[in-house]
Design a protein around this motif. Sequence first.
Motif, PDB file in Angstrom:
ATOM      1  N   ASP A 197      26.344  28.944 -87.426  1.00 32.31           N
ATOM      2  CA  ASP A 197      25.894  28.973 -86.190  1.00 32.31           C
ATOM      3  C   ASP A 197      25.753  30.452 -85.993  1.00 32.31           C
ATOM      4  N   ASP A 221      31.975  27.290 -84.920  1.00 32.22           N
ATOM      5  CA  ASP A 221      32.749  27.072 -83.616  1.00 32.22           C
ATOM      6  C   ASP A 221      32.962  25.812 -82.078  1.00 32.22           C
ATOM      7  N   ASP A 270      26.070  31.646 -81.887  1.00 34.39           N
ATOM      8  CA  ASP A 270      27.288  31.559 -80.539  1.00 34.39           C
ATOM      9  C   ASP A 270      28.232  32.029 -80.635  1.00 34.39           C
TER      10      ASP A 270
HETATM   11 MG   LIG Z   1      28.789  27.815 -81.286  1.00 39.77          MG
END
Ligand SMILES: [Mg+2]
Length: 279
Positions: free
Chosen positions: A27, A209, A29
Motif C-alpha cells: 500500500d 496500514d 499512504d
Molecule cells: Mg494506506
Amino acid sequence: MRPEVKSALTPFLRTVAAAPEAILLVDYDGTLAPFRKQRDQAFPYPGVALILQEIVRDCHTRVVIMSGRDATDVLPFLNIHPRPEVWGIHGLQRMKTDGTMEMPSLDDRTLDALSDADRWLGHQQLRHSAEFKAGSIAVHWRGMSDSDVHDLRSRVMLGWRPIAEQSGLDLLEFDGGLEVRASEADKGDAVRTFLSEISDSVPVAYLGDDTTDESAFRAIEGRGISVLVRPEWRETAAHHWIKPPEELLDFLGMWLRTCSEHPASSKSVARLPVISPPV
Ligand SMILES: [Mg+2]
C-alpha cells in the motif's frame, strides 16, 4: 526492529532469497508514506524509495503498489524504474508496467448513484473536501478537529448512506476519511486476481496500514505473509506488525540484504566480474 518480529520474518525472507522471483505487494499512504493533510505532499519516508529501487533492481522482486489513490497519482512519489504495476482506487483500477490501464466498466446504476453522491456533497457545500476518482468519491478530513470530523462525517453519511443502500455502492471508512465507490472490486479482489496469475511457488508479501487493507490481508492468507505497518497495533488479520518508519526500513533492508547475500540469486550471478576466456 524488535527481535521477535525479526525472527518471525526471517524464515519468509529466506524463501525470498532462495526463489527465482518474489512479489512485494504494498500500500502507499500510511504504509510507505506518512499521512499529510496536503495529499500532494505525501512523499515516502526518507530512504524508502531508494531501497525499493534497489530491491526492484537487485532482488528479482516485483514491487506492486496497491493504493486507494488513482493509480496515476502514486508513481511520481516513488520514481522507481522500471515502473511498478499499480492497482488504484482500492483495487478497482489496474495500471500495468507498460502504462496501460484496466478498469471494470461501470453500469448506469452505479454511475447514477455516484452522481447522486456528488450532488449531495454539492448541496452540503462539501465538494472542496472531496477527491473525485473513476468509480469513487472520497471525502478527506485529515488534520481537522474531532468535532469538525464528527460534523463532516454526519453530514456526508446522511446523504451517502441511503444512496449506497439503494444502489449497492460500497461505503468505505479509511484512516482520515470516507469513500463511496463502485463495489466491483476491493483490495482483496485485486490480490486474488494478481495471485491467480503467478505460480504458487512465488513468495508473496503484502504490506498495508488501513482497514481497507484488511481484505488484502485475508486474501493472502495461506499463500504469503501479511504485515500491518502502523505506529499503533490494532485488531487485524495481518500476521505481523511493524512500526514505520524504522521497522519498515528494517524490513525492506532485510529483504534487500537477504536476497543480496544469497549465492543463488540472479543478482550474485549478474554481478560476477566478466573475465575474458584465455586465447
Ligand atoms: Mg494506506
